[in-house]
Design a protein around this motif. Structure first.
Motif, PDB file in Angstrom:
ATOM      1  N   THR A   1       7.764  -7.070  -7.319  1.00  0.00           N
ATOM      2  CA  THR A   1       8.751  -6.002  -7.214  1.00  0.00           C
ATOM      3  C   THR A   1       9.701  -6.257  -6.046  1.00  0.00           C
ATOM      4  O   THR A   1       9.372  -6.984  -5.104  1.00  0.00           O
ATOM      5  CB  THR A   1       8.084  -4.629  -6.987  1.00  0.00           C
ATOM      6  N   LYS A   2      10.875  -5.634  -6.104  1.00  0.00           N
ATOM      7  CA  LYS A   2      11.846  -5.751  -5.015  1.00  0.00           C
ATOM      8  C   LYS A   2      11.274  -5.188  -3.713  1.00  0.00           C
ATOM      9  O   LYS A   2      11.445  -5.781  -2.646  1.00  0.00           O
ATOM     10  CB  LYS A   2      13.136  -5.009  -5.375  1.00  0.00           C
ATOM     11  N   ASN A   3      10.617  -4.033  -3.810  1.00  0.00           N
ATOM     12  CA  ASN A   3      10.074  -3.406  -2.604  1.00  0.00           C
ATOM     13  C   ASN A   3       9.079  -4.324  -1.905  1.00  0.00           C
ATOM     14  O   ASN A   3       9.105  -4.464  -0.671  1.00  0.00           O
ATOM     15  CB  ASN A   3       9.383  -2.086  -2.971  1.00  0.00           C
ATOM     16  N   THR A  52       0.832  -1.195   0.000  1.00  0.00           N
ATOM     17  CA  THR A  52       0.000   0.000   0.000  1.00  0.00           C
ATOM     18  C   THR A  52       0.874   1.255   0.000  1.00  0.00           C
ATOM     19  O   THR A  52       2.112   1.182   0.048  1.00  0.00           O
ATOM     20  CB  THR A  52      -0.917   0.014   1.229  1.00  0.00           C
ATOM     21  N   LYS A  53       0.240   2.399  -0.016  1.00  0.00           N
ATOM     22  CA  LYS A  53       0.956   3.678  -0.029  1.00  0.00           C
ATOM     23  C   LYS A  53       1.853   3.814   1.190  1.00  0.00           C
ATOM     24  O   LYS A  53       2.956   4.377   1.099  1.00  0.00           O
ATOM     25  CB  LYS A  53      -0.061   4.831  -0.078  1.00  0.00           C
ATOM     26  N   ASP A  54       1.419   3.292   2.332  1.00  0.00           N
ATOM     27  CA  ASP A  54       2.234   3.352   3.552  1.00  0.00           C
ATOM     28  C   ASP A  54       3.075   2.088   3.735  1.00  0.00           C
ATOM     29  O   ASP A  54       3.501   1.767   4.848  1.00  0.00           O
ATOM     30  CB  ASP A  54       1.379   3.637   4.780  1.00  0.00           C
ATOM     31  N   ILE A 102      -2.528  -8.601   0.485  1.00  0.00           N
ATOM     32  CA  ILE A 102      -2.836  -9.699  -0.424  1.00  0.00           C
ATOM     33  C   ILE A 102      -3.694  -9.165  -1.568  1.00  0.00           C
ATOM     34  O   ILE A 102      -4.853  -8.791  -1.376  1.00  0.00           O
ATOM     35  CB  ILE A 102      -3.582 -10.827   0.322  1.00  0.00           C
ATOM     36  N   SER A 103      -3.105  -9.131  -2.755  1.00  0.00           N
ATOM     37  CA  SER A 103      -3.828  -8.639  -3.938  1.00  0.00           C
ATOM     38  C   SER A 103      -3.110  -9.128  -5.181  1.00  0.00           C
ATOM     39  O   SER A 103      -1.885  -8.972  -5.295  1.00  0.00           O
ATOM     40  CB  SER A 103      -3.879  -7.108  -3.945  1.00  0.00           C
ATOM     41  N   HIS A 104      -3.866  -9.702  -6.120  1.00  0.00           N
ATOM     42  CA  HIS A 104      -3.258 -10.128  -7.383  1.00  0.00           C
ATOM     43  C   HIS A 104      -2.950  -8.939  -8.275  1.00  0.00           C
ATOM     44  O   HIS A 104      -1.872  -8.839  -8.864  1.00  0.00           O
ATOM     45  CB  HIS A 104      -4.190 -11.091  -8.122  1.00  0.00           C
ATOM     46  N   ASP A 105      -3.879  -8.006  -8.387  1.00  0.00           N
ATOM     47  CA  ASP A 105      -3.737  -6.884  -9.316  1.00  0.00           C
ATOM     48  C   ASP A 105      -2.979  -5.735  -8.664  1.00  0.00           C
ATOM     49  O   ASP A 105      -3.015  -5.540  -7.442  1.00  0.00           O
ATOM     50  CB  ASP A 105      -5.108  -6.374  -9.755  1.00  0.00           C
ATOM     51  N   PHE A 106      -2.333  -4.935  -9.506  1.00  0.00           N
ATOM     52  CA  PHE A 106      -1.765  -3.671  -9.030  1.00  0.00           C
ATOM     53  C   PHE A 106      -2.881  -2.664  -8.777  1.00  0.00           C
ATOM     54  O   PHE A 106      -2.695  -1.715  -8.023  1.00  0.00           O
ATOM     55  CB  PHE A 106      -0.785  -3.105 -10.058  1.00  0.00           C
ATOM     56  N   ASP A 146      -1.159   0.831  -4.405  1.00  0.00           N
ATOM     57  CA  ASP A 146      -0.159   1.685  -3.759  1.00  0.00           C
ATOM     58  C   ASP A 146      -0.577   3.156  -3.696  1.00  0.00           C
ATOM     59  O   ASP A 146       0.210   4.013  -3.305  1.00  0.00           O
ATOM     60  CB  ASP A 146       1.208   1.541  -4.434  1.00  0.00           C
ATOM     61  N   ALA A 147      -1.834   3.438  -4.058  1.00  0.00           N
ATOM     62  CA  ALA A 147      -2.350   4.805  -3.947  1.00  0.00           C
ATOM     63  C   ALA A 147      -3.181   4.998  -2.686  1.00  0.00           C
ATOM     64  O   ALA A 147      -3.609   6.119  -2.392  1.00  0.00           O
ATOM     65  CB  ALA A 147      -3.190   5.157  -5.171  1.00  0.00           C
ATOM     66  N   VAL A 148      -3.429   3.916  -1.934  1.00  0.00           N
ATOM     67  CA  VAL A 148      -4.225   4.010  -0.706  1.00  0.00           C
ATOM     68  C   VAL A 148      -3.410   3.496   0.481  1.00  0.00           C
ATOM     69  O   VAL A 148      -2.549   2.619   0.328  1.00  0.00           O
ATOM     70  CB  VAL A 148      -5.540   3.200  -0.813  1.00  0.00           C
ATOM     71  N   ASN A 149      -3.673   4.055   1.646  1.00  0.00           N
ATOM     72  CA  ASN A 149      -3.051   3.547   2.870  1.00  0.00           C
ATOM     73  C   ASN A 149      -3.757   2.266   3.317  1.00  0.00           C
ATOM     74  O   ASN A 149      -4.891   1.988   2.903  1.00  0.00           O
ATOM     75  CB  ASN A 149      -3.114   4.594   3.981  1.00  0.00           C
TER      76      ASN A 149
END
Length: 274
Positions: free
Chosen positions: A186-188, A98-100, A105-109, A135-138
């Motif tokens: 992703t690495k992150n 997430t943003k924070d 758990i999520s398949h889609d970006f 990654d746009a929501v906390n």
């Protein structure tokens, strides 16, 4: 040592101490399942429930949503210790952050496919329109979103999206035993999960076997393009404070050959288990 050999070493070092344990209280000892995944002969392939056992018909929700605790539980109870042929040895789930920077758990970006977050004129083919990203929501907002009981415009379920930490908590309190294979892009995201595993010191066997840590039954599925070199994977994890990197299944596909600059190694690796 070649890059491919380094990846094999990463897996061997991570699990060498975990494959000799006695049977776990559940259907399988997850450490034994991982041993079979490394060398399937003569046992045969390991069954893996993709995104959990979702789309299973249930009275309360219609279908179990993918990547939910309920779909994970359904895979866990598909058999019993006395009916091993129906047990599911491993469950695949997908990780995003997430943003924070909370591993969820999520398949889609994006959120508009498997959740009730609306998509406005969104086209997956052209990537146009509005489809909010994970990654746009906390996390506080993510953890309020209801999952759909299928994909896209299927009915809302009564279940909410969840974090990887909540999955581990579920595993601990329900005394689950299936291997968890996390598909990470992703690495992150990989580092965020690795930190959670390294900090979780609970005994998931509850004293029934030698200590079973979260890092003993969670493995990563990583595209080879994320870390082409196993040594870089180890180094990046150590720089992030993870002394023992998680076990890894390295995924090679034919469209990676140009990116990796390898043809021979990719073909060889696709024939190996890890």
């Amino acid at each position: 040592m070649t890059k491919h050999e380094l990846w094999l070493w990463v897996f061997a070092v991570s699990c060498s101490a975990a494959i000799t344990s006695p049977a776990h209280a559940g259907c399988f000892d997850p450490r034994s399942v991982i041993k079979v995944m490394r060398s399937p002969a003569p046992h045969g392939p390991v069954i893996l429930a993709h995104r959990g056992l979702w789309l299973k018909k249930v009275a309360t929700t219609g279908n179990l949503p993918e990547n939910s605790i309920a779909s994970l539980n359904a895979a866990e109870i598909a058999g019993s210790p006395t009916d091993l042929k129906h047990c599911i040895e491993a469950v695949e789930m997908d990780i995003k952050t997430t943003k924070d920077n909370v591993a969820v758990i999520s398949h889609d970006f994006n959120l508009g496919g498997a959740t009730t977050i609306p998509r406005n004129n969104f086209s997956a083919y052209t990537n146009t329109g509005d489809n909010p990203r994970v990654d746009a929501v906390n996390f506080d907002r993510f953890n309020e979103i209801f999952l759909r009981d299928g994909r896209y415009f299927s009915a809302p379920s009564t279940l909410i999206a969840t974090s990887f930490k909540n999955i581990l908590d579920y595993y601990y309190y329900s005394r689950s035993s299936s291997v968890i294979a996390l598909d990470i892009k992703t690495k992150n995201d990989a580092i965020a999960v690795a930190k959670i595993l390294s900090e979780d010191d609970r005994d998931f066997s509850h004293g029934k076997t030698e200590k079973l840590k979260a890092s003993d039954f969670v493995i990563f599925k990583l595209n080879a393009t994320i870390w082409p070199d196993g040594g870089e994977y180890i180094q990046d994890m150590k720089m992030a404070g993870v002394d023992t990197p998680p076990m890894v299944i390295v995924i090679y596909t034919t469209n990676m050959e140009s990116a990796l600059g390898c043809v021979c190694i990719c073909r060889i690796s696709m024939r190996r288990e890890f």
